[in-house]
Design a protein around this motif. Structure first.
Motif, short mmCIF file in Angstrom:
data_model
loop_
_atom_site.label_atom_id
_atom_site.label_comp_id
_atom_site.label_asym_id
_atom_site.label_seq_id
_atom_site.Cartn_x
_atom_site.Cartn_y
_atom_site.Cartn_z
N ALA A 1 -7.45 -33.51 -56.79
CA ALA A 1 -7.19 -33.05 -55.42
C ALA A 1 -7.37 -34.18 -54.41
O ALA A 1 -6.64 -34.24 -53.41
CB ALA A 1 -8.11 -31.88 -55.08
N GLY A 2 -8.29 -35.08 -54.68
CA GLY A 2 -8.51 -36.21 -53.79
C GLY A 2 -7.36 -37.20 -53.75
O GLY A 2 -7.25 -38.00 -52.82
N GLN A 3 -6.50 -37.14 -54.75
CA GLN A 3 -5.34 -38.04 -54.78
C GLN A 3 -4.15 -37.48 -54.00
O GLN A 3 -3.26 -38.23 -53.59
CB GLN A 3 -4.92 -38.32 -56.23
N VAL A 4 -4.14 -36.18 -53.79
CA VAL A 4 -2.99 -35.52 -53.17
C VAL A 4 -2.68 -36.05 -51.76
O VAL A 4 -1.51 -36.32 -51.45
CB VAL A 4 -3.15 -33.98 -53.19
N PRO A 5 -3.67 -36.24 -50.88
CA PRO A 5 -3.31 -36.75 -49.55
C PRO A 5 -2.61 -38.11 -49.60
O PRO A 5 -1.63 -38.32 -48.86
CB PRO A 5 -4.66 -36.86 -48.83
N LEU A 6 -3.07 -39.01 -50.46
CA LEU A 6 -2.43 -40.32 -50.55
C LEU A 6 -1.01 -40.20 -51.11
O LEU A 6 -0.09 -40.88 -50.65
CB LEU A 6 -3.28 -41.27 -51.39
N MET B 1 -2.96 -43.55 -43.21
CA MET B 1 -2.93 -44.08 -44.57
C MET B 1 -4.35 -44.48 -44.99
O MET B 1 -4.72 -44.28 -46.15
CB MET B 1 -1.96 -45.26 -44.64
N ALA B 2 -5.11 -45.05 -44.05
CA ALA B 2 -6.48 -45.46 -44.39
C ALA B 2 -7.32 -44.26 -44.82
O ALA B 2 -8.10 -44.35 -45.79
CB ALA B 2 -7.13 -46.17 -43.20
N LEU B 3 -7.14 -43.14 -44.15
CA LEU B 3 -7.88 -41.94 -44.52
C LEU B 3 -7.46 -41.45 -45.92
O LEU B 3 -8.30 -41.02 -46.70
CB LEU B 3 -7.67 -40.85 -43.48
N GLY B 4 -6.18 -41.54 -46.22
CA GLY B 4 -5.70 -41.16 -47.55
C GLY B 4 -6.33 -42.01 -48.64
O GLY B 4 -6.75 -41.50 -49.68
N PHE B 5 -6.41 -43.33 -48.41
CA PHE B 5 -7.07 -44.21 -49.38
C PHE B 5 -8.55 -43.87 -49.50
O PHE B 5 -9.11 -43.87 -50.60
CB PHE B 5 -6.90 -45.68 -48.97
N ALA B 6 -9.19 -43.58 -48.37
CA ALA B 6 -10.63 -43.27 -48.40
C ALA B 6 -10.89 -42.00 -49.21
O ALA B 6 -11.79 -41.97 -50.05
CB ALA B 6 -11.16 -43.12 -46.97
N VAL B 7 -10.10 -40.96 -48.98
CA VAL B 7 -10.28 -39.70 -49.71
C VAL B 7 -10.02 -39.92 -51.20
O VAL B 7 -10.78 -39.45 -52.05
CB VAL B 7 -9.35 -38.60 -49.14
N SER B 8 -8.98 -40.67 -51.51
CA SER B 8 -8.64 -40.96 -52.91
C SER B 8 -9.79 -41.68 -53.61
O SER B 8 -10.21 -41.28 -54.71
CB SER B 8 -7.37 -41.82 -52.94
N TRP B 9 -10.30 -42.73 -52.99
CA TRP B 9 -11.36 -43.51 -53.63
C TRP B 9 -12.66 -42.71 -53.72
O TRP B 9 -13.35 -42.76 -54.74
CB TRP B 9 -11.59 -44.83 -52.90
N LEU B 10 -12.99 -41.97 -52.67
CA LEU B 10 -14.22 -41.18 -52.70
C LEU B 10 -14.19 -40.10 -53.77
O LEU B 10 -15.21 -39.82 -54.41
CB LEU B 10 -14.50 -40.58 -51.32
N ALA B 11 -13.01 -39.51 -54.01
CA ALA B 11 -12.89 -38.51 -55.08
C ALA B 11 -13.09 -39.17 -56.44
O ALA B 11 -13.78 -38.62 -57.31
CB ALA B 11 -11.53 -37.84 -55.01
N MET B 12 -12.52 -40.35 -56.62
CA MET B 12 -12.71 -41.08 -57.88
C MET B 12 -14.17 -41.49 -58.04
O MET B 12 -14.77 -41.34 -59.11
CB MET B 12 -11.81 -42.31 -57.91
N LEU B 13 -14.79 -41.96 -56.96
CA LEU B 13 -16.20 -42.36 -56.99
C LEU B 13 -17.08 -41.16 -57.33
O LEU B 13 -18.00 -41.28 -58.16
CB LEU B 13 -16.62 -42.96 -55.65
N ALA B 14 -16.82 -40.02 -56.71
CA ALA B 14 -17.61 -38.82 -57.01
C ALA B 14 -17.51 -38.47 -58.48
O ALA B 14 -18.53 -38.18 -59.13
CB ALA B 14 -17.13 -37.65 -56.15
N HIS B 15 -16.31 -38.51 -59.04
CA HIS B 15 -16.14 -38.25 -60.47
C HIS B 15 -16.98 -39.21 -61.29
O HIS B 15 -17.72 -38.81 -62.19
CB HIS B 15 -14.66 -38.37 -60.87
N ASN B 16 -16.86 -40.50 -60.99
CA ASN B 16 -17.56 -41.51 -61.79
C ASN B 16 -19.07 -41.41 -61.67
O ASN B 16 -19.79 -41.62 -62.66
CB ASN B 16 -17.08 -42.90 -61.42
N LEU B 17 -19.57 -41.10 -60.49
CA LEU B 17 -21.02 -40.98 -60.32
C LEU B 17 -21.56 -39.71 -60.97
O LEU B 17 -22.68 -39.72 -61.49
CB LEU B 17 -21.39 -41.02 -58.83
#
Length: 120
Positions: free
Chosen positions: A97-102, A1-17
């Motif tokens: 796509a980064g949200q899919v694992p979570l 689950m921790a990895l799912g949250f990490a992927v989700s947040w990193l995808a959102m962060l990449a978008h925002n940056l």
């Protein structure tokens, strides 16, 4: 689950940056990270809680649908006009796509049989 949250947040962060003039510590990035950490802590504390699992699923779907899909569309209800370019679409594909694992992890958790406590 921790990895799912990490992927989700990193995808959102990449978008925002990539798309917005934001830094990692801006509230648009750090706020969702705090929500992720709170949900992850709740999951670690009560991994069989249907309420926690459903909340994680709702959060992941919110990010997938609103962040990944809706905000790329030129809709009159949005308070901004999203850029209609290939690079913007690709960043939103990454975001979604980064949200899919979570989403999948939360669905899998909800499909597990409820925890049965032995009666006294």
């Amino acid at each position: 689950m921790a990895l799912g949250f990490a992927v989700s947040w990193l995808a959102m962060l990449a978008h925002n940056l990539l798309e917005l003039p934001l830094t990692p510590v801006d509230i648009e990035n750090s706020g969702p990270l705090l929500v992720d950490l709170a949900l992850l802590a709740a999951y670690w504390r009560r991994p069989r809680s249907r309420g926690v699992q459903a909340t994680i699923l709702g959060w992941a779907l919110l990010n997938l649908v609103i962040g990944g899909v809706v905000t790329v569309l030129p809709l009159s209800v949005l308070p901004f006009v999203p850029e209609q370019s290939l690079s913007h679409y690709l960043v939103h594909v990454l975001y979604a796509a980064g949200q899919v694992p979570l989403v999948l992890l939360a669905v899998a958790a909800l499909r597990q049989p409820p925890h049965v406590t032995p009666s006294n």
